[in-house]
Design a protein around this motif. Structure first.
Motif, short mmCIF file in Angstrom:
data_model
loop_
_atom_site.label_atom_id
_atom_site.label_comp_id
_atom_site.label_asym_id
_atom_site.label_seq_id
_atom_site.Cartn_x
_atom_site.Cartn_y
_atom_site.Cartn_z
N VAL A 85 2.21 19.23 28.06
CA VAL A 85 1.90 18.86 27.13
C VAL A 85 1.12 20.78 26.94
O VAL A 85 1.29 21.21 25.52
CB VAL A 85 0.93 18.40 27.29
CG1 VAL A 85 -0.02 18.52 25.67
CG2 VAL A 85 1.21 16.96 27.66
N VAL A 86 0.48 21.42 27.48
CA VAL A 86 -0.31 22.84 26.94
C VAL A 86 0.71 23.86 26.76
O VAL A 86 0.92 24.40 25.83
CB VAL A 86 -0.92 22.94 28.13
CG1 VAL A 86 -1.59 24.12 27.91
CG2 VAL A 86 -2.12 22.05 28.79
N TYR A 87 1.85 23.27 27.41
CA TYR A 87 3.17 24.68 27.53
C TYR A 87 4.72 24.11 26.27
O TYR A 87 4.77 24.71 25.85
CB TYR A 87 3.77 25.64 28.55
CG TYR A 87 2.53 25.91 29.32
CD1 TYR A 87 2.59 26.97 28.98
CD2 TYR A 87 2.43 26.11 30.23
CE1 TYR A 87 1.41 27.90 29.35
CE2 TYR A 87 0.96 26.53 31.32
CZ TYR A 87 0.28 27.55 30.56
OH TYR A 87 -0.60 28.45 31.26
N GLN B 102 -5.35 14.68 24.07
CA GLN B 102 -6.74 15.44 23.40
C GLN B 102 -6.31 17.30 23.77
O GLN B 102 -6.49 17.62 22.64
CB GLN B 102 -7.67 15.11 24.63
CG GLN B 102 -8.13 13.95 24.35
CD GLN B 102 -9.12 13.74 25.47
OE1 GLN B 102 -9.79 13.78 26.38
NE2 GLN B 102 -10.36 12.68 25.05
N LEU B 103 -5.55 17.44 24.66
CA LEU B 103 -4.65 18.99 25.21
C LEU B 103 -4.01 19.07 23.59
O LEU B 103 -4.01 19.92 23.09
CB LEU B 103 -4.14 18.64 26.26
CG LEU B 103 -4.81 18.84 27.34
CD1 LEU B 103 -4.49 18.35 28.89
CD2 LEU B 103 -5.51 20.06 27.38
N ALA B 104 -3.34 17.76 23.10
CA ALA B 104 -2.55 18.44 22.22
C ALA B 104 -2.56 18.87 20.83
O ALA B 104 -2.64 19.24 20.37
CB ALA B 104 -1.11 17.25 21.83
N TYR B 105 -4.04 17.95 20.74
CA TYR B 105 -4.55 18.08 19.49
C TYR B 105 -6.03 19.32 19.65
O TYR B 105 -6.99 19.87 18.65
CB TYR B 105 -5.36 17.00 19.23
CG TYR B 105 -3.88 16.07 18.40
CD1 TYR B 105 -3.99 16.13 17.41
CD2 TYR B 105 -4.26 14.43 19.08
CE1 TYR B 105 -2.85 15.39 16.28
CE2 TYR B 105 -3.11 14.06 18.78
CZ TYR B 105 -2.65 14.28 17.14
OH TYR B 105 -1.79 13.40 16.43
N ARG C 65 5.16 18.86 17.65
CA ARG C 65 6.65 17.69 18.23
C ARG C 65 7.60 17.48 19.02
O ARG C 65 7.34 17.03 20.27
CB ARG C 65 8.37 18.52 16.88
CG ARG C 65 9.22 19.09 17.42
CD ARG C 65 10.37 19.64 16.81
NE ARG C 65 10.75 19.43 16.93
CZ ARG C 65 12.51 20.10 16.26
NH1 ARG C 65 12.41 19.70 15.41
NH2 ARG C 65 13.28 21.02 16.98
N TYR C 66 7.24 19.53 20.45
CA TYR C 66 6.90 19.36 21.19
C TYR C 66 6.12 18.49 21.67
O TYR C 66 6.92 17.61 23.03
CB TYR C 66 7.77 20.20 22.27
CG TYR C 66 9.20 21.00 21.30
CD1 TYR C 66 10.00 20.54 21.47
CD2 TYR C 66 8.49 22.66 20.43
CE1 TYR C 66 10.83 21.11 20.77
CE2 TYR C 66 9.90 22.75 19.65
CZ TYR C 66 11.08 22.57 19.38
OH TYR C 66 11.93 22.87 19.14
N GLU C 67 5.08 18.54 21.73
CA GLU C 67 3.85 18.17 22.53
C GLU C 67 4.23 16.64 22.32
O GLU C 67 3.70 15.79 23.51
CB GLU C 67 2.65 18.44 22.29
CG GLU C 67 2.58 20.31 22.52
CD GLU C 67 1.13 21.16 21.67
OE1 GLU C 67 0.21 21.20 22.11
OE2 GLU C 67 1.31 19.82 20.30
N ASP C 68 4.36 15.89 20.94
CA ASP C 68 4.59 14.58 20.94
C ASP C 68 5.44 14.24 21.79
O ASP C 68 5.81 13.07 22.10
CB ASP C 68 4.66 14.50 19.51
CG ASP C 68 4.76 12.65 19.41
OD1 ASP C 68 3.82 12.48 19.26
OD2 ASP C 68 5.72 12.57 18.94
N GLN C 69 6.81 14.31 21.65
CA GLN C 69 7.56 13.77 22.06
C GLN C 69 7.94 13.87 23.73
O GLN C 69 7.83 13.12 24.14
CB GLN C 69 9.15 15.15 22.28
CG GLN C 69 9.83 15.10 20.91
CD GLN C 69 10.66 16.33 20.26
OE1 GLN C 69 10.98 16.68 21.69
NE2 GLN C 69 11.68 16.12 19.81
#
Length: 151
Positions: free
Chosen positions: A36-38, A108-111, A118-122
């Protein structure tokens, strides 16, 4: 008699070391969080600060162990071919509540940087699917992350 002894010894060797097994589980969770972070190909300062805190909270490990785990996870993440290799370990060893907490941490990391790529969401949606979480659980966890970022 010798065949039975050989079989017993083989089965004994197949029993995983509990400490090694716990490390593999923690490593899988850390790799999923790093995905998610990357996902947006940059490590934001807020994400970098939140990541160790989330790992310590989710896995119950010390700050020192967290730092070592993150370094190993970064190396393993680069060699990963899919999320399945991480989620399969999580599925075998985490309870439903632990899986939900992991996905909440991913949100939480994504936000953390104030925007959802969109890649974090996917990645989070794919992970939740591979962890056999319901879509309604995924949305509830996302809403909790939005309402209480970093907690």
């Amino acid at each position: 008699m010798i065949a039975k002894l050989k079989q017993f010894l083989k089965e004994f060797q197949d029993i995983p070391d509990p400490q090694q097994q716990a490390h593999s589980i923690n490593l899988a969770a850390a790799c999923m969080l790093l995905e998610v972070v990357y996902a947006d190909e940059k490590l934001d300062g807020a994400e970098a600060r939140l990541l160790p805190e989330v790992l310590e909270q989710n896995l119950g490990i010390s700050a020192t162990d967290c730092s070592t785990l993150l370094e190993e996870a970064k190396r393993n993440r680069n060699n990963a071919t899919s999320l399945f290799q991480f989620t399969s370990i999580i599925n075998e060893n985490f309870s439903l509540e632990q899986k939900q907490q992991l996905v909440l941490s991913m949100w939480q990391l994504a936000y953390a940087d104030g925007e959802l790529c969109r890649y974090e969401d996917q990645i989070i949606r794919r992970s939740a699917d591979l962890l056999y979480l319901k879509h309604s659980e995924l949305i509830q966890l996302r809403n909790r992350a939005i309402e209480n970022p970093g907690h």
